[in-house]
Design a protein around this motif. Structure first.
Motif, PDB file in Angstrom:
ATOM      1  N   ARG A 227       7.328  -2.539  13.362  1.00  0.00           N
ATOM      2  CA  ARG A 227       7.547  -1.915  14.730  1.00  0.00           C
ATOM      3  C   ARG A 227       7.454  -0.637  15.128  1.00  0.00           C
ATOM      4  NH1 ARG A 227      14.233  -1.777  13.677  1.00  0.00           N
ATOM      5  NH2 ARG A 227      13.866  -1.286  16.268  1.00  0.00           N
ATOM      6  N   ASN A 228       6.552   0.927  13.952  1.00  0.00           N
ATOM      7  CA  ASN A 228       6.855   1.621  14.038  1.00  0.00           C
ATOM      8  C   ASN A 228       6.032   2.085  12.540  1.00  0.00           C
ATOM      9  OD1 ASN A 228       8.779   2.902  11.821  1.00  0.00           O
ATOM     10  ND2 ASN A 228       8.337   4.890  13.185  1.00  0.00           N
ATOM     11  N   LEU A 229       4.890   2.792  13.212  1.00  0.00           N
ATOM     12  CA  LEU A 229       4.032   3.708  11.785  1.00  0.00           C
ATOM     13  C   LEU A 229       4.520   5.404  11.776  1.00  0.00           C
ATOM     14  CD1 LEU A 229       0.089   3.802  11.226  1.00  0.00           C
ATOM     15  CD2 LEU A 229       1.347   5.443  10.814  1.00  0.00           C
ATOM     16  N   SER A 230       5.552   5.748  10.472  1.00  0.00           N
ATOM     17  CA  SER A 230       5.326   7.056  10.421  1.00  0.00           C
ATOM     18  C   SER A 230       4.498   7.780   9.584  1.00  0.00           C
ATOM     19  CB  SER A 230       7.024   6.877   9.855  1.00  0.00           C
ATOM     20  OG  SER A 230       8.314   6.296  10.265  1.00  0.00           O
ATOM     21  N   ALA A 231       3.882   7.101   8.853  1.00  0.00           N
ATOM     22  CA  ALA A 231       3.301   7.889   7.894  1.00  0.00           C
ATOM     23  C   ALA A 231       2.049   6.963   6.589  1.00  0.00           C
ATOM     24  CB  ALA A 231       4.126   9.113   6.294  1.00  0.00           C
ATOM     25  N   LEU A 232       0.719   7.490   6.417  1.00  0.00           N
ATOM     26  CA  LEU A 232       0.098   7.541   6.055  1.00  0.00           C
ATOM     27  C   LEU A 232       0.455   7.843   4.967  1.00  0.00           C
ATOM     28  CD1 LEU A 232      -2.762   6.405   8.771  1.00  0.00           C
ATOM     29  CD2 LEU A 232      -1.551   5.110   7.576  1.00  0.00           C
ATOM     30  N   GLY A 233      -0.718   7.028   3.486  1.00  0.00           N
ATOM     31  CA  GLY A 233      -0.837   7.516   2.142  1.00  0.00           C
ATOM     32  C   GLY A 233      -2.388   6.721   1.424  1.00  0.00           C
ATOM     33  N   ILE A 234      -2.261   7.533   0.462  1.00  0.00           N
ATOM     34  CA  ILE A 234      -3.811   7.058  -0.175  1.00  0.00           C
ATOM     35  C   ILE A 234      -3.666   7.393  -1.576  1.00  0.00           C
ATOM     36  CG2 ILE A 234      -6.524   7.291  -0.471  1.00  0.00           C
ATOM     37  CD1 ILE A 234      -6.652   5.780   2.301  1.00  0.00           C
ATOM     38  N   ASP A 235      -3.788   5.861  -2.660  1.00  0.00           N
ATOM     39  CA  ASP A 235      -3.637   5.851  -3.706  1.00  0.00           C
ATOM     40  C   ASP A 235      -5.309   6.805  -4.247  1.00  0.00           C
ATOM     41  OD1 ASP A 235      -3.686   5.155  -6.427  1.00  0.00           O
ATOM     42  OD2 ASP A 235      -4.159   3.013  -6.033  1.00  0.00           O
ATOM     43  N   PRO A 236      -5.566   7.720  -4.657  1.00  0.00           N
ATOM     44  CA  PRO A 236      -6.945   8.341  -4.982  1.00  0.00           C
ATOM     45  C   PRO A 236      -7.622   6.971  -5.954  1.00  0.00           C
ATOM     46  CG  PRO A 236      -4.920   9.179  -5.776  1.00  0.00           C
ATOM     47  CD  PRO A 236      -4.686   8.144  -4.942  1.00  0.00           C
ATOM     48  N   ARG A 237      -6.223   6.116  -6.298  1.00  0.00           N
ATOM     49  CA  ARG A 237      -7.361   5.246  -7.653  1.00  0.00           C
ATOM     50  C   ARG A 237      -7.929   4.011  -7.121  1.00  0.00           C
ATOM     51  NH1 ARG A 237      -2.627   4.079 -10.740  1.00  0.00           N
ATOM     52  NH2 ARG A 237      -1.235   3.017  -8.858  1.00  0.00           N
ATOM     53  N   THR A 238      -7.082   3.957  -6.498  1.00  0.00           N
ATOM     54  CA  THR A 238      -7.911   1.862  -5.968  1.00  0.00           C
ATOM     55  C   THR A 238      -8.416   2.501  -4.720  1.00  0.00           C
ATOM     56  OG1 THR A 238      -5.285   1.695  -4.758  1.00  0.00           O
ATOM     57  CG2 THR A 238      -5.921   1.217  -6.849  1.00  0.00           C
ATOM     58  N   GLY A 239      -7.847   3.598  -3.893  1.00  0.00           N
ATOM     59  CA  GLY A 239      -8.448   3.450  -1.737  1.00  0.00           C
ATOM     60  C   GLY A 239      -7.479   2.782  -0.773  1.00  0.00           C
ATOM     61  N   HIS A 240      -6.519   2.293  -1.683  1.00  0.00           N
ATOM     62  CA  HIS A 240      -5.977   1.154  -0.924  1.00  0.00           C
ATOM     63  C   HIS A 240      -4.856   2.428  -0.080  1.00  0.00           C
ATOM     64  CE1 HIS A 240      -6.171  -2.828  -3.110  1.00  0.00           C
ATOM     65  NE2 HIS A 240      -7.419  -1.930  -2.723  1.00  0.00           N
ATOM     66  N   MET A 241      -4.881   1.917   0.613  1.00  0.00           N
ATOM     67  CA  MET A 241      -3.845   2.756   2.365  1.00  0.00           C
ATOM     68  C   MET A 241      -2.380   2.340   2.050  1.00  0.00           C
ATOM     69  SD  MET A 241      -3.872   2.800   6.209  1.00  0.00           S
ATOM     70  CE  MET A 241      -6.199   2.339   6.062  1.00  0.00           C
ATOM     71  N   LEU A 242      -1.563   3.042   2.122  1.00  0.00           N
ATOM     72  CA  LEU A 242       0.249   3.398   2.447  1.00  0.00           C
ATOM     73  C   LEU A 242       0.777   3.470   3.740  1.00  0.00           C
ATOM     74  CD1 LEU A 242       0.819   5.180  -1.171  1.00  0.00           C
ATOM     75  CD2 LEU A 242       1.675   3.017  -0.784  1.00  0.00           C
ATOM     76  N   VAL A 243       1.487   2.577   4.102  1.00  0.00           N
ATOM     77  CA  VAL A 243       1.288   2.188   5.340  1.00  0.00           C
ATOM     78  C   VAL A 243       3.548   2.419   5.476  1.00  0.00           C
ATOM     79  CG1 VAL A 243       1.676   1.572   7.925  1.00  0.00           C
ATOM     80  CG2 VAL A 243      -0.384   1.085   5.787  1.00  0.00           C
ATOM     81  N   LEU A 244       4.132   3.580   5.747  1.00  0.00           N
ATOM     82  CA  LEU A 244       5.089   3.249   5.630  1.00  0.00           C
ATOM     83  C   LEU A 244       5.560   3.360   7.620  1.00  0.00           C
ATOM     84  CD1 LEU A 244       7.762   4.781   3.902  1.00  0.00           C
ATOM     85  CD2 LEU A 244       7.159   6.902   4.963  1.00  0.00           C
ATOM     86  N   SER A 245       6.904   2.867   7.007  1.00  0.00           N
ATOM     87  CA  SER A 245       7.786   2.679   9.049  1.00  0.00           C
ATOM     88  C   SER A 245       8.967   3.109   8.049  1.00  0.00           C
ATOM     89  CB  SER A 245       7.446   0.937   9.200  1.00  0.00           C
ATOM     90  OG  SER A 245       8.439   0.204   9.684  1.00  0.00           O
ATOM     91  N   ALA A 246       9.595   4.073   9.700  1.00  0.00           N
ATOM     92  CA  ALA A 246      11.111   4.027   8.614  1.00  0.00           C
ATOM     93  C   ALA A 246      11.776   2.960   9.830  1.00  0.00           C
ATOM     94  CB  ALA A 246      11.210   5.605  10.168  1.00  0.00           C
ATOM     95  N   ASP A 247      11.087   2.527  11.208  1.00  0.00           N
ATOM     96  CA  ASP A 247      12.440   1.201  11.972  1.00  0.00           C
ATOM     97  C   ASP A 247      12.260   0.394  11.220  1.00  0.00           C
ATOM     98  OD1 ASP A 247      12.392   3.210  13.845  1.00  0.00           O
ATOM     99  OD2 ASP A 247      11.089   2.963  15.461  1.00  0.00           O
ATOM    100  N   SER A 248      11.014  -0.112  10.241  1.00  0.00           N
ATOM    101  CA  SER A 248      10.721  -1.460  10.101  1.00  0.00           C
ATOM    102  C   SER A 248      11.969  -1.198   8.205  1.00  0.00           C
ATOM    103  CB  SER A 248       9.695  -2.171   9.641  1.00  0.00           C
ATOM    104  OG  SER A 248       9.269  -2.536  10.891  1.00  0.00           O
ATOM    105  N   ASN A 249      11.720   0.443   7.944  1.00  0.00           N
ATOM    106  CA  ASN A 249      12.295   0.259   7.011  1.00  0.00           C
ATOM    107  C   ASN A 249      11.552  -0.751   5.420  1.00  0.00           C
ATOM    108  OD1 ASN A 249      15.063   1.710   6.919  1.00  0.00           O
ATOM    109  ND2 ASN A 249      15.461  -0.544   7.789  1.00  0.00           N
ATOM    110  N   MET A 250      10.495   0.101   5.935  1.00  0.00           N
ATOM    111  CA  MET A 250       9.511  -0.790   4.757  1.00  0.00           C
ATOM    112  C   MET A 250       8.482   0.436   4.253  1.00  0.00           C
ATOM    113  SD  MET A 250       9.025  -4.245   3.953  1.00  0.00           S
ATOM    114  CE  MET A 250       9.679  -4.862   5.418  1.00  0.00           C
TER     115      MET A 250
END
Length: 309
Positions: free
Chosen positions: A230-253
């Motif tokens: 529903r929205n994109l609140s923040a991004l993060g990166i796992d420095p080990r795998t390079g995979h992205m973390l995508v946070l959504s406050a509206d989707s609680n996810m």
């Protein structure tokens, strides 16, 4: 011979079609439930949940694998920030601390990995800082959603305040929804790029940089089809795998996205999941350190930490 009815007796009313009434309500509930599930993307989460069940142990070890995380610091208040709005979070691998940006009263806060406040640095000249990313050599990128700008500052142990006029600023350009513009940023050291995210509709971009030099060129769009949020609140990166973390406050996810832009795993931010006692009220920032520990901040001033058992 039938007994005649008394002269004042009224014929009984026909029975209501109970079965038909319940069938109608059931059908309406199904339609409404399906609409809500689509709007909340529960259908997509269900498909991802099924997909997760078929990942091998090797594939799980090669990913972040969010289902395995358990909260060990749950809703800890950030001292002295009760009237502020925690907007994002980033990990500094040199100092082994976290930097959080506060949007309502603009300042940068340095935190311990336990969520204790070490110092607060006023951000003079910023309107609405919403994203923060630690780069290299003490450089920190700050996104201002209201001004559609990216400013790269320098911070050391003696820094007491930051003035926007002292640092280079980059125009992020217009957004589809100017009021829900660029809010998220993360530094990807493995691929030497900044990742940027628009809040609504969710969209991803990258900007090539070594984390030390001035930005050159333009930001480039990234595939965003998997961001069924529903929205994109923040991004993060796992420095080990390079995979992205995508946070959504509206989707609680919280979603894990691989290098191909595909969903790998997810974590619900509702109470009862991953050890949480209550739902994270409004998750606005996410970060991961080099040991794989996960950190989240929520408005107004709550701190969470998750680890794998």
């Amino acid at each position: 011979m039938a007994t005649p009815l008394p002269s004042d007796a009224k014929p009984s009313a026909p029975k209501r079609p109970v079965l038909r009434r319940w069938s109608t309500w059931l059908a309406a509930a199904v339609v409404i439930g399906y609409g809500v599930s689509v709007a909340m993307h529960w259908d997509d989460r269900g498909l991802l949940w099924v997909k997760e069940r078929f990942l091998s142990q090797t594939e799980q070890r090669e990913s972040i694998w969010l289902p395995a995380y358990e909260v060990d610091i749950d809703a800890k208040p950030l001292t002295g920030m009760e009237k502020d709005e925690a907007s994002d979070l980033s990990y500094n691998p040199i100092t082994k601390t976290l930097f959080a940006v506060m949007g309502k009263h603009p300042f940068l806060a340095e935190l311990t990995l336990d969520g204790d406040v070490l110092r607060k640095l006023p951000l003079n000249g910023w309107s609405n800082p919403e994203g923060v990313a630690v780069l290299a050599d003490g450089r920190i990128a700050i996104v201002d959603e209201r001004d559609h700008s990216l400013v790269i500052v320098s911070v050391d142990k003696d820094t007491q305040a930051l003035n926007i006029a002292d640092f280079p600023s980059y125009d992020l350009g217009p957004s589809e929804d100017q009021n829900k513009a660029f809010e998220a940023i993360a530094w990807d050291p493995l691929r030497q790029r900044l990742l940027l995210g628009e809040e609504r509709p969710p969209a991803l971009f990258s900007w090539s940089t070594d984390g030390r030099s001035a930005l050159t060129g333009e930001k480039q769009p990234l595939p965003s089809d998997e961001l069924d949020l529903r929205n994109l609140s923040a991004l993060g990166i796992d420095p080990r795998t390079g995979h992205m973390l995508v946070l959504s406050a509206d989707s609680n996810m919280l979603l894990e996205i691989n290098e191909q832009g595909e969903q790998v795993s997810f974590m619900s931010l509702q109470g009862g999941f991953n050890g949480l006692k209550k739902r994270i009220p409004r998750a606005e920032g996410v970060a991961m350190d080099d040991q794989g520990t996960l950190y989240i901040v929520s408005e107004p001033n709550l701190f969470y930490r998750f680890k794998k058992p």
